[in-house]
Design an enzyme around this catalytic site. Structure first.
Site, PDB file in Angstrom:
ATOM      1  N   GLU A   1       0.856  -1.179   0.000  1.00  0.00           N
ATOM      2  CA  GLU A   1       0.000   0.000   0.000  1.00  0.00           C
ATOM      3  C   GLU A   1       0.892   1.229   0.000  1.00  0.00           C
ATOM      4  OE1 GLU A   1      -2.914   0.170   3.133  1.00  0.00           O
ATOM      5  OE2 GLU A   1      -2.973   2.362   3.115  1.00  0.00           O
TER       6      GLU A   1
ATOM      7  N   GLU B   1      -2.849  11.659   3.141  1.00  0.00           N
ATOM      8  CA  GLU B   1      -3.536  11.050   4.282  1.00  0.00           C
ATOM      9  C   GLU B   1      -3.299  11.890   5.538  1.00  0.00           C
ATOM     10  OE1 GLU B   1      -4.390   6.607   5.955  1.00  0.00           O
ATOM     11  OE2 GLU B   1      -2.318   7.069   5.442  1.00  0.00           O
TER      12      GLU B   1
END
Length: 323
Positions: free
Chosen positions: A135, A140
């Site tokens: 990932e 974020e």
């Protein structure tokens, strides 16, 4: 800010390619307001990160004006009218139908979800077997964070200078670094009219670049990107501690906004501003719909470049299990 939304048409397509360092990149796929939702699918299962959120189908999101077009960009938002929603606040999570191995992804984004207690927005890529296919988190942050955190998650035996990326061995934390740049996330990003994030993923390095709206390189705007001319990336994951091709495979590209859950909810009480508003993250999110009016994405385009050696294929979406 007001929007004129065209929510009757959902269109799109995205992509990602493979390249060697210093390779000449060529366009593989473009996702923009003309076709974005044709190339992305809606994830409507329970949130794997345990968020206080209900992800909608394409039909539901369209009917509720939470996905469509606004200001000539792709709009993906969060419900900001419902008081005390059952099971969580309505939101949108989409992933590309295609998966990719290595390449250059360039995302031109006009607006990110604003900094707000309870929110957890992200723009990321992920393989089908998490975390063993990897990932890559590009955008974020949670609650009132002011800069993005660039993070990788893998299985065992992948370490960079940023740390051990082994998610099972690090309590799902992985390895990452703060951008230390307030223009990369939420309010700081939105104040400058957004900008461009570029993820260069090769067999030897994963590099992430950011360019404010006023400083986008001419080679990007002309469609002939050349990362070797961009200077130092904001972060570079490289070195002999991780075999990138064996730890990062078959990634889809994802946009989402969740609420509370394993990260935003976990640290909600440690933020003095957020904790003064409610006893728990879920309580605040449920009781304050107006707070999430600006919790939306506006995406101008996502373009994927490669050296034409990438093998790509359609694949079902892989669930995300951590931050």
């Amino acid at each position: 800010m007001s929007f004129t939304r065209n929510l009757t048409r959902l269109g799109g397509i995205l992509a990602l390619g493979v390249t060697a360092a210093q390779a000449a990149y060529s366009i593989q796929d473009t996702y923009d307001p003309t076709n974005f939702f044709d190339g992305f699918e809606f994830f409507s299962q329970p949130d794997p990160t345990n968020g206080f959120v209900k992800y909608l189908t394409a039909e539901e999101a369209n009917a509720l004006s939470l996905a469509g077009l606004a200001n000539e960009a792709v709009y993906m938002g969060v419900d900001y009218t419902t008081l005390n929603p059952t099971g969580g606040r309505n939101s949108v999570r989409v992933n590309s139908k295609k998966t990719y191995n290595q390449g250059l992804i360039i995302a031109d984004i006009a607006h990110q979800p604003a900094a707000q207690c309870g929110t957890w927005p992200a723009f990321w890529t992920v393989g089908p077997n998490w975390p063993y296919d990897g990932e890559i988190d590009v955008i974020e942050g949670v609650n009132l964070d002011t800069n993005t955190t660039y993070t990788l998650h893998t299985g065992p035996s992948c370490t960079f200078t940023q740390g051990d990326c082994n998610a099972p061995g690090t309590g799902n934390i992985g390895c990452g670094t703060s951008s230390q740049d307030t223009q990369t996330l939420a309010d700081g990003f939105n104040a400058i009219g957004g900008g461009v994030f570029a993820l260069e993923w090769t067999a030897s390095a994963i590099n992430i670049f950011f360019f404010p709206r006023s400083s986008i390189p001419q080679d990007i705007t002309s469609g002939q990107p050349n990362p070797s001319t961009w200077g130092q990336p904001q972060t570079s994951f490289s070195g002999d501690g991780c075999d990138i091709p064996s730890h990062f495979r078959d990634h889809s590209i994802v946009f989402d906004t969740t609420m509370c859950g394993d990260w935003a909810g976990k640290v909600f009480g440690s933020d003095p501003t957020c904790s003064s508003k409610a006893a728990t993250c879920e309580e605040y999110v449920a009781a304050n719909p107006d707070a999430f009016k600006d919790s939306y994405w506006l995406v101008n385009s996502v373009k994927v470049y490669s050296d034409n050696s990438t093998m790509k294929r359609d694949a079902p979406f892989a669930r995300r299990f951590i931050a």
